[in-house]
Design a protein around this motif. Structure first.
Motif, mmCIF file in Angstrom:
data_model
loop_
_atom_site.group_PDB
_atom_site.id
_atom_site.type_symbol
_atom_site.label_atom_id
_atom_site.label_comp_id
_atom_site.label_asym_id
_atom_site.label_seq_id
_atom_site.Cartn_x
_atom_site.Cartn_y
_atom_site.Cartn_z
ATOM 1 N N THR A 90 0.832 -1.204 0.000
ATOM 2 C CA THR A 90 0.000 0.000 0.000
ATOM 3 C C THR A 90 0.867 1.255 0.000
ATOM 4 O O THR A 90 0.616 2.193 -0.763
ATOM 5 C CB THR A 90 -0.926 0.006 1.233
ATOM 6 N N ARG A 91 1.885 1.263 0.831
ATOM 7 C CA ARG A 91 2.752 2.457 0.905
ATOM 8 C C ARG A 91 3.537 2.660 -0.384
ATOM 9 O O ARG A 91 3.693 3.781 -0.846
ATOM 10 C CB ARG A 91 3.689 2.334 2.095
ATOM 11 N N LEU A 92 4.051 1.585 -0.970
ATOM 12 C CA LEU A 92 4.813 1.721 -2.214
ATOM 13 C C LEU A 92 3.899 2.124 -3.368
ATOM 14 O O LEU A 92 4.291 2.925 -4.220
ATOM 15 C CB LEU A 92 5.555 0.421 -2.539
ATOM 16 N N THR A 93 2.677 1.596 -3.394
ATOM 17 C CA THR A 93 1.720 1.950 -4.438
ATOM 18 C C THR A 93 1.349 3.427 -4.336
ATOM 19 O O THR A 93 1.259 4.128 -5.349
ATOM 20 C CB THR A 93 0.457 1.079 -4.337
ATOM 21 N N ALA A 94 1.150 3.905 -3.125
ATOM 22 C CA ALA A 94 0.796 5.315 -2.927
ATOM 23 C C ALA A 94 1.917 6.247 -3.388
ATOM 24 O O ALA A 94 1.659 7.353 -3.860
ATOM 25 C CB ALA A 94 0.477 5.575 -1.458
ATOM 26 N N LEU A 149 11.000 5.670 -7.464
ATOM 27 C CA LEU A 149 11.525 5.873 -6.114
ATOM 28 C C LEU A 149 12.998 5.493 -6.045
ATOM 29 O O LEU A 149 13.373 4.400 -6.469
ATOM 30 C CB LEU A 149 10.746 5.022 -5.109
ATOM 31 N N PRO A 150 13.816 6.371 -5.484
ATOM 32 C CA PRO A 150 15.217 6.001 -5.283
ATOM 33 C C PRO A 150 15.324 4.962 -4.162
ATOM 34 O O PRO A 150 14.428 4.852 -3.313
ATOM 35 C CB PRO A 150 15.883 7.321 -4.889
ATOM 36 N N PRO A 151 16.402 4.182 -4.146
ATOM 37 C CA PRO A 151 16.558 3.138 -3.118
ATOM 38 C C PRO A 151 16.403 3.646 -1.684
ATOM 39 O O PRO A 151 15.832 2.965 -0.845
ATOM 40 C CB PRO A 151 17.964 2.596 -3.374
ATOM 41 N N ASP A 152 16.899 4.840 -1.397
ATOM 42 C CA ASP A 152 16.772 5.373 -0.028
ATOM 43 C C ASP A 152 15.312 5.597 0.352
ATOM 44 O O ASP A 152 14.919 5.369 1.500
ATOM 45 C CB ASP A 152 17.549 6.685 0.123
ATOM 46 N N ALA A 153 14.496 6.022 -0.608
ATOM 47 C CA ALA A 153 13.081 6.237 -0.326
ATOM 48 C C ALA A 153 12.364 4.913 -0.089
ATOM 49 O O ALA A 153 11.535 4.799 0.823
ATOM 50 C CB ALA A 153 12.421 6.996 -1.473
ATOM 51 N N VAL A 154 12.695 3.898 -0.886
ATOM 52 C CA VAL A 154 12.104 2.567 -0.688
ATOM 53 C C VAL A 154 12.504 2.034 0.673
ATOM 54 O O VAL A 154 11.674 1.519 1.423
ATOM 55 C CB VAL A 154 12.534 1.594 -1.814
#
Length: 125
Positions: free
Chosen positions: A7-11, A17-22
């Motif tokens: 849910t968070r990644l889909t939003a 998304l850069p690796p740090d954000a993931v």
């Protein structure tokens, strides 16, 4: 937990998304999931009008929250991939410096890893 992370990644997926954000999204989702009660039945307590019992419950909840904070600090010193024996070597001096026994420090660390209140029973709670 998979649903929470999805849910968070889909939003956040309207842009790459850069690796740090993931990493930050997954870290926050795992932290949030650890603090969810496992079931309503496990967290439900009989209702009471006794102010002493109500206050005691409030204090136990406060101790649990503090144990989580201390446990996350212990994980900074002794990451989760270490065994308790390896963690004990790293945590012994630090625990003594902040007024904890090694057993309490390890219990707080286990609680931060698992999110399971039973890690604290008999030692912290």
């Amino acid at each position: 937990m998979v649903d929470l992370i999805t849910t968070r990644l889909t939003a956040a997926a309207d842009q790459p998304l850069p690796p740090d954000a993931v990493r930050a999204l997954v870290h926050q989702a795992v932290t949030d999931a650890r603090h969810l009660p496992t079931t309503a039945a496990q967290r439900a307590l009989p209702a009471t009008t006794d102010p002493h019992i109500t206050e005691m419950r409030r204090q136990v909840d406060r101790l649990e929250a503090l144990a989580g904070d201390i446990g996350r600090l212990m994980l900074e010193i002794a990451p989760a991939y270490l065994t308790d024996s390896q963690a004990a070597r790293r945590l012994g001096i630090f625990a003594a410096e902040i007024g904890l026994t090694l057993e309490e420090a390890l219990a707080d660390r286990r609680y931060a890893i698992s999110g399971d209140r039973r890690a604290l029973v008999g030692i912290v709670l």
